[in-house]
Design a protein around this motif. Sequence first.
Motif, PDB file in Angstrom:
ATOM      1  N   THR B 148      52.473  33.277  52.469  1.00  9.01           N
ATOM      2  CA  THR B 148      51.709  32.760  51.340  1.00  9.01           C
ATOM      3  C   THR B 148      51.506  33.838  50.291  1.00  9.01           C
ATOM      4  O   THR B 148      51.639  33.603  49.088  1.00  9.01           O
ATOM      5  CB  THR B 148      50.341  32.257  51.829  1.00  9.01           C
ATOM      6  N   SER B 149      51.206  35.012  50.778  1.00  8.39           N
ATOM      7  CA  SER B 149      50.964  36.130  49.879  1.00  8.39           C
ATOM      8  C   SER B 149      52.200  36.422  49.033  1.00  8.39           C
ATOM      9  O   SER B 149      52.129  36.566  47.813  1.00  8.39           O
ATOM     10  CB  SER B 149      50.558  37.329  50.744  1.00  8.39           C
ATOM     11  N   ILE B 150      53.347  36.473  49.684  1.00  6.97           N
ATOM     12  CA  ILE B 150      54.583  36.792  48.966  1.00  6.97           C
ATOM     13  C   ILE B 150      55.011  35.630  48.078  1.00  6.97           C
ATOM     14  O   ILE B 150      55.524  35.822  46.981  1.00  6.97           O
ATOM     15  CB  ILE B 150      55.700  37.167  49.962  1.00  6.97           C
ATOM     16  N   GLY B 151      54.774  34.401  48.575  1.00  8.21           N
ATOM     17  CA  GLY B 151      55.242  33.246  47.824  1.00  8.21           C
ATOM     18  C   GLY B 151      54.401  32.923  46.603  1.00  8.21           C
ATOM     19  O   GLY B 151      54.924  32.464  45.588  1.00  8.21           O
ATOM     20  N   ARG B 152      53.110  33.191  46.674  1.00  8.22           N
ATOM     21  CA  ARG B 152      52.229  32.658  45.636  1.00  8.22           C
ATOM     22  C   ARG B 152      51.249  33.651  45.033  1.00  8.22           C
ATOM     23  O   ARG B 152      50.354  33.265  44.296  1.00  8.22           O
ATOM     24  CB  ARG B 152      51.440  31.475  46.209  1.00  8.22           C
ATOM     25  N   MET B 153      51.384  34.950  45.349  1.00  6.97           N
ATOM     26  CA  MET B 153      50.445  35.909  44.776  1.00  6.97           C
ATOM     27  C   MET B 153      51.189  36.974  43.978  1.00  6.97           C
ATOM     28  O   MET B 153      52.358  37.248  44.226  1.00  6.97           O
ATOM     29  CB  MET B 153      49.643  36.585  45.887  1.00  6.97           C
ATOM     30  N   ASN B 154      50.474  37.594  43.045  1.00  8.37           N
ATOM     31  CA  ASN B 154      51.086  38.674  42.272  1.00  8.37           C
ATOM     32  C   ASN B 154      50.986  39.992  43.045  1.00  8.37           C
ATOM     33  O   ASN B 154      50.418  40.052  44.128  1.00  8.37           O
ATOM     34  CB  ASN B 154      50.438  38.774  40.898  1.00  8.37           C
ATOM     35  N   ALA B 155      51.552  41.022  42.454  1.00  6.92           N
ATOM     36  CA  ALA B 155      51.738  42.271  43.193  1.00  6.92           C
ATOM     37  C   ALA B 155      50.423  42.854  43.695  1.00  6.92           C
ATOM     38  O   ALA B 155      50.324  43.320  44.836  1.00  6.92           O
ATOM     39  CB  ALA B 155      52.462  43.279  42.305  1.00  6.92           C
ATOM     40  N   ILE B 156      49.414  42.821  42.855  1.00 10.02           N
ATOM     41  CA  ILE B 156      48.168  43.478  43.241  1.00 10.02           C
ATOM     42  C   ILE B 156      47.485  42.723  44.377  1.00 10.02           C
ATOM     43  O   ILE B 156      46.940  43.321  45.307  1.00 10.02           O
ATOM     44  CB  ILE B 156      47.259  43.634  41.992  1.00 10.02           C
ATOM     45  N   GLU B 157      47.563  41.411  44.337  1.00  8.69           N
ATOM     46  CA  GLU B 157      46.988  40.620  45.425  1.00  8.69           C
ATOM     47  C   GLU B 157      47.770  40.829  46.723  1.00  8.69           C
ATOM     48  O   GLU B 157      47.196  40.888  47.813  1.00  8.69           O
ATOM     49  CB  GLU B 157      46.993  39.136  45.055  1.00  8.69           C
ATOM     50  N   ARG B 158      49.077  40.942  46.596  1.00 10.06           N
ATOM     51  CA  ARG B 158      49.881  41.143  47.796  1.00 10.06           C
ATOM     52  C   ARG B 158      49.537  42.454  48.476  1.00 10.06           C
ATOM     53  O   ARG B 158      49.347  42.518  49.690  1.00 10.06           O
ATOM     54  CB  ARG B 158      51.378  41.191  47.438  1.00 10.06           C
ATOM     55  N   LEU B 159      49.470  43.509  47.691  1.00  5.05           N
ATOM     56  CA  LEU B 159      49.185  44.825  48.277  1.00  5.05           C
ATOM     57  C   LEU B 159      47.776  44.848  48.862  1.00  5.05           C
ATOM     58  O   LEU B 159      47.566  45.339  49.977  1.00  5.05           O
ATOM     59  CB  LEU B 159      49.354  45.916  47.215  1.00  5.05           C
ATOM     60  N   ALA B 160      46.833  44.274  48.134  1.00  2.00           N
ATOM     61  CA  ALA B 160      45.456  44.248  48.637  1.00  2.00           C
ATOM     62  C   ALA B 160      45.379  43.494  49.958  1.00  2.00           C
ATOM     63  O   ALA B 160      44.728  43.930  50.908  1.00  2.00           O
ATOM     64  CB  ALA B 160      44.539  43.598  47.596  1.00  2.00           C
ATOM     65  N   THR B 161      46.074  42.364  50.029  1.00  2.00           N
ATOM     66  CA  THR B 161      46.062  41.575  51.258  1.00  2.00           C
ATOM     67  C   THR B 161      46.646  42.367  52.422  1.00  2.00           C
ATOM     68  O   THR B 161      46.113  42.362  53.531  1.00  2.00           O
ATOM     69  CB  THR B 161      46.868  40.278  51.070  1.00  2.00           C
ATOM     70  N   LEU B 162      47.742  43.060  52.157  1.00  2.00           N
ATOM     71  CA  LEU B 162      48.369  43.824  53.235  1.00  2.00           C
ATOM     72  C   LEU B 162      47.442  44.930  53.728  1.00  2.00           C
ATOM     73  O   LEU B 162      47.307  45.154  54.937  1.00  2.00           O
ATOM     74  CB  LEU B 162      49.701  44.419  52.765  1.00  2.00           C
ATOM     75  N   LEU B 163      46.783  45.608  52.817  1.00  2.00           N
ATOM     76  CA  LEU B 163      45.876  46.683  53.222  1.00  2.00           C
ATOM     77  C   LEU B 163      44.726  46.130  54.060  1.00  2.00           C
ATOM     78  O   LEU B 163      44.361  46.706  55.088  1.00  2.00           O
ATOM     79  CB  LEU B 163      45.342  47.419  51.988  1.00  2.00           C
ATOM     80  N   LEU B 164      44.187  45.003  53.644  1.00  2.00           N
ATOM     81  CA  LEU B 164      43.110  44.379  54.426  1.00  2.00           C
ATOM     82  C   LEU B 164      43.616  43.954  55.804  1.00  2.00           C
ATOM     83  O   LEU B 164      42.925  44.101  56.813  1.00  2.00           O
ATOM     84  CB  LEU B 164      42.551  43.168  53.676  1.00  2.00           C
ATOM     85  N   ASP B 165      44.826  43.447  55.834  1.00  2.00           N
ATOM     86  CA  ASP B 165      45.418  42.993  57.092  1.00  2.00           C
ATOM     87  C   ASP B 165      45.593  44.162  58.051  1.00  2.00           C
ATOM     88  O   ASP B 165      45.258  44.071  59.227  1.00  2.00           O
ATOM     89  CB  ASP B 165      46.769  42.336  56.791  1.00  2.00           C
ATOM     90  N   ILE B 166      46.103  45.254  57.541  1.00  2.00           N
ATOM     91  CA  ILE B 166      46.304  46.433  58.388  1.00  2.00           C
ATOM     92  C   ILE B 166      44.960  46.925  58.923  1.00  2.00           C
ATOM     93  O   ILE B 166      44.820  47.209  60.110  1.00  2.00           O
ATOM     94  CB  ILE B 166      47.011  47.548  57.584  1.00  2.00           C
ATOM     95  N   MET B 167      43.974  46.964  58.059  1.00  2.00           N
ATOM     96  CA  MET B 167      42.676  47.468  58.495  1.00  2.00           C
ATOM     97  C   MET B 167      42.067  46.549  59.554  1.00  2.00           C
ATOM     98  O   MET B 167      41.517  47.023  60.548  1.00  2.00           O
ATOM     99  CB  MET B 167      41.740  47.623  57.301  1.00  2.00           C
ATOM    100  N   ALA B 168      42.206  45.250  59.356  1.00  2.00           N
ATOM    101  CA  ALA B 168      41.665  44.304  60.337  1.00  2.00           C
ATOM    102  C   ALA B 168      42.331  44.506  61.691  1.00  2.00           C
ATOM    103  O   ALA B 168      41.675  44.480  62.736  1.00  2.00           O
ATOM    104  CB  ALA B 168      41.883  42.868  59.857  1.00  2.00           C
ATOM    105  N   ARG B 169      43.621  44.730  61.649  1.00  2.00           N
ATOM    106  CA  ARG B 169      44.338  44.889  62.915  1.00  2.00           C
ATOM    107  C   ARG B 169      43.987  46.198  63.604  1.00  2.00           C
ATOM    108  O   ARG B 169      43.895  46.255  64.826  1.00  2.00           O
ATOM    109  CB  ARG B 169      45.843  44.789  62.650  1.00  2.00           C
ATOM    110  N   LEU B 170      43.787  47.234  62.815  1.00  2.00           N
ATOM    111  CA  LEU B 170      43.420  48.512  63.410  1.00  2.00           C
ATOM    112  C   LEU B 170      42.042  48.436  64.062  1.00  2.00           C
ATOM    113  O   LEU B 170      41.776  49.118  65.043  1.00  2.00           O
ATOM    114  CB  LEU B 170      43.438  49.618  62.348  1.00  2.00           C
ATOM    115  N   ARG B 171      41.185  47.580  63.519  1.00  2.00           N
ATOM    116  CA  ARG B 171      39.839  47.463  64.072  1.00  2.00           C
ATOM    117  C   ARG B 171      39.833  46.916  65.482  1.00  2.00           C
ATOM    118  O   ARG B 171      38.968  47.250  66.271  1.00  2.00           O
ATOM    119  CB  ARG B 171      39.003  46.531  63.206  1.00  2.00           C
TER     120      ARG B 171
END
Lengths: 251, 251
Positions: B148-171
């Motif tokens: 969804t992020s890649i299909g429908r979001m712009n670059a800044i939203e994509r990067l922000a989502t990925l960073l949040l995703d990584i942090m959530a997983r590390l937790r």
Amino acid sequence: MSANPVNIRRSALPARLSHYTHLTAEERGALEQAEQQERRLVAGALLVGVSAPIDSLFVVQQGWLHSSVTLANGARQILRFHYPGDLIGTSSIAWSQAATALTAVSDCIVTEVPKANLGRLFATHGRIGGLLYAIAAAESVALADRLTSIGRMNAIERLATLLLDIMARLRVTAGGVIDSFDLPLTQADLGDALGLTKVHVNRTFREMEARGMVTRNGRRVHIVDEKALIAFTGFVDRYAVIATEWLPAAA
Amino acid sequence: MSANPVNIRRSALPARLSHYTHLTAEERGALEQAEQQERRLVAGALLVGVSAPIDSLFVVQQGWLHSSVTLANGARQILRFHYPGDLIGTSSIAWSQAATALTAVSDCIVTEVPKANLGRLFATHGRIGGLLYAIAAAESVALADRLTSIGRMNAIERLATLLLDIMARLRVTAGGVIDSFDLPLTQADLGDALGLTKVHVNRTFREMEARGMVTRNGRRVHIVDEKALIAFTGFVDRYAVIATEWLPAAA
DNA sequence: CGATCAATTGACCGACCTCAAGAGGTGTGG
DNA sequence: CCACACCTCTTGAGGTCGGTCAATTGATCG
């Protein structure tokens, strides 16, 4: 109509699993008992909304559905299409609310599988559990293929890949080799699945026709030269074969 | 070093599963017996190549890996990142060849799980099978979020989502609440994960800094206001909770 | 201290998007 | 049985986000 809601005969799920490995009569019976009442949906109907509390999965018996999400800005992403024999709504396994919406693309029939029944199935028929796990793994790879397509391919490759993917999936049910199919999706739907606008889907479709890759007639899509299109896109059919030799032999 | 290759103590997989439900000592033992020899990889090392014949899965014990595919034109798509406690290489369950490459992002340690052992686990410990299925379903939803992020979001939203995703997983592994982490990925890697070029990843990162969303210091990334970023992207943490009440009680 | 790799920045380009209008098809109510 | 509403498909004109190409800086490592 043979509508006994508890004992559905010839459910599409055991049929699908039999496509990949032999099921004993006992296993088949256990699978069919897990399924409960039947639901009929007209094209466009919503089966499950996002965040709806849900404690059942569904088996697609007939027709198409898709799962999708809608963003705050109104944009929609279609994540996956579901066909007869698919076990859907699996996100409700991990949470008690649906992560994605399920919408009927064509008229369709689904049967309900309460989560608890699935749990019992895993506990008592581990082989079926393993098989479901293998199918989930294959679908996950197919989803990753779509991700790759959207992330790294241009519009024409994306559309071509999706058409090949749909055809491959229809073959699992249709049996024989087909080279054309009815596409019950609008160009807006295709755009939402491909990360494109409907306008650009239209231009892309016309470009594919101009290049002699496909012909269209109403909803009917005909793939002119599948081999060439597969070479063009690098498409891999993830549905034809699924390994099962790692599962213990049937009891 | 407590390197008994057959009886690894304190594997990350049972630890991860315990995060979601209670495991009996017997279940824990069965899980640990399924794991076999340990492999150590340096950052950048290839664990499995695409199309390599493979009949094992792996449990990540330490470090990061990613799975990726490379297209005919040389473009690469990173599909997913793998962290301690993940069971990876699941595409080898469905086929006898790897569908994606597995590459170490940082130095890491993995243990091997032969497919046949997994089959036995499903057959004898259906509850574990169900739990693995639930985790696979959650990961599938996380993959759909990326789509969804890649299909429908712009670059800044994509990067922000990925960073949040990584942090959530590390937790899940780190336990406590964290608001910064070491990112062992190059901007080219991030681009391959996000469907962007490394040049644009750079500009996007700088834009995020300029907007006060993140700060960077070498590999260290600090999320300034996580709540705001979650509101901005609509990010949902798919790892924190996984429902298990649908599984039968432990034997 | 050169070699290599990652990060950064600028100038320009193009694939896809936006906005808008028209055409074709279908269902419905009067 | 026609007229209108509605939906989908189609096409054009112009704009933009992210890509391409290329050069510079900075860090790491034998």
